[in-house]
Scaffold this active site. Structure first.
Site, mmCIF file in Angstrom:
data_model
loop_
_atom_site.group_PDB
_atom_site.id
_atom_site.type_symbol
_atom_site.label_atom_id
_atom_site.label_comp_id
_atom_site.label_asym_id
_atom_site.label_seq_id
_atom_site.Cartn_x
_atom_site.Cartn_y
_atom_site.Cartn_z
ATOM 1 N N CYS A 123 113.186 2.368 77.531
ATOM 2 C CA CYS A 123 112.069 2.312 76.574
ATOM 3 C C CYS A 123 110.848 1.226 75.872
ATOM 4 O O CYS A 123 111.179 0.880 76.876
ATOM 5 C CB CYS A 123 112.580 3.543 75.439
ATOM 6 N N ASP A 171 104.423 9.277 82.648
ATOM 7 C CA ASP A 171 104.730 8.821 81.618
ATOM 8 C C ASP A 171 103.723 8.894 80.153
ATOM 9 O O ASP A 171 102.770 7.955 80.659
ATOM 10 C CB ASP A 171 105.683 7.173 81.772
ATOM 11 N N HIS A 202 108.329 10.506 79.943
ATOM 12 C CA HIS A 202 109.049 9.429 79.205
ATOM 13 C C HIS A 202 109.807 9.688 78.836
ATOM 14 O O HIS A 202 110.518 10.838 78.393
ATOM 15 C CB HIS A 202 107.713 8.677 78.256
#
Length: 233
Positions: A123, A171, A202
C-alpha cells in the site's frame, strides 16, 4: 523463530521502535518490511513471522512514530481505517525514507546478517518500496499495490537493483490510467518486473481482511519468494 521489539536511532535524532522476527538459521539475509497505512499491526507482524519462517531476518519499523508511536489499526473497522488515511496524509515521506535507510543499516549490521537486505512494502509501503529502489542501495525491492508511484517515474533512472511490482487490476486506489502510466514508464527498465492480477482489488494479499484473495495472494507470494531468493539468497 524468535520475535522481539528493537530500537533504532533515527538520523534526525530520537529513536523509533521496530518489530524483529528472526529465523533459527544463520547467516541470514534481511528484509525491511514496510507497513501499510495501518501501522505495525497484527497483519504486518504475521507477515514478518511468515518471512522469518522462510529464513529471512525481518524488521518492521514504526514509521508513524513522529505522529503517534505504536499505531496498530484494523482495516475492517471503518473508524480505524479513516484514521489510517489521516495519518497517511500527515506522514512526511522524506523523513520516512530516512527512517527506512536507518532500518536498512541496522539490519545490515545486525549479528548473523549476510549483509544482503531488501525491502517488501504494501500500500503506502509499496510506494516506499519503490523509493527504496530509487533512493537507497537496498539489494532488491518488492512493492505490493503501491499508491502514487505514477507521480515519481522520473526517479526510475536511479534504480540500480531489481524491483518487483505487484498490482491488482481492479485496485480502487491505483486507477487503470495510473497502472498504464507505470507500465509505460518502466517497461524499458531491465531491472523492473511488473506482475498484474486480474479481478482483484487493493489489499488482495492482506490476510484476514475482506480484500484478501487467496489465489492471487499465493501467486504473488511465490513470485516474491523466488525474487528474494534470487537476489538476496
Amino acid at each position: 523463530m524468535t520475535t522481539q521489539n528493537v530500537t533504532i536511532p533515527a538520523s534526525s535524532g530520537g529513536m523509533f521502535s521496530a518489530y524483529l522476527a528472526a529465523p533459527s538459521t544463520q547467516p541470514r539475509a534481511g528484509i525491511v518490511l514496510i507497513q501499510e497505512v495501518l501501522g505495525v499491526n497484527a497483519i504486518m507482524r504475521q507477515t514478518a513471522d511468515n518471512y522469518a519462517k522462510e529464513g529471512y531476518q525481518v524488521l518492521v519499523p514504526d514509521l508513524y512514530w513522529r505522529l503517534e508511536p505504536g499505531v496498530q489499526l484494523d482495516p475492517e473497522d471503518k473508524d480505524q481505517f479513516a484514521k489510517a488515511f489521516e495519518l497517511d496524509r500527515a506522514f512526511d515521506v522524506d523523513s520516512g525514507i530516512e527512517d527506512l535507510k536507518a532500518t536498512l543499516l541496522f539490519l545490515r549490521q545486525y549479528p548473523s546478517s549476510t549483509g544482503k537486505v531488501g525491502s517488501v512494502g504494501f500500500c503506502s509501503g509499496g510506494k516506499l518500496a519503490y523509493f527504496m529502489a530509487t533512493r537507497t542501495d537496498a539489494d532488491a525491492n518488492v512493492s505490493y499495490y503501491g499508491v502514487g508511484i505514477e507521480k515519481y517515474l522520473a526517479e526510475a533512472t536511479k534504480i540500480q537493483k531489481p524491483l518487483l511490482l505487484h498490482m491488482g487490476e481492479e485496485d480502487e486506489y491505483v486507477s487503470p490510467t495510473a497502472q498504464a502510466t507505470i507500465q509505460q514508464g518502466l517497461k524499458d527498465n531491465p531491472l523492473v518486473t511488473i506482475c498484474r492480477y486480474a479481478g482483484v482489488s487493493h489489499g488482495f494479499s492482506r490476510v484476514g481482511s475482506t480484500a484478501y484473495r487467496q489465489a492471487a495472494a499465493e501467486l504473488a507470494h511465490d513470485r516474491t519468494l523466488a525474487f528474494l531468493r534470487q537476489h538476496l539468497g
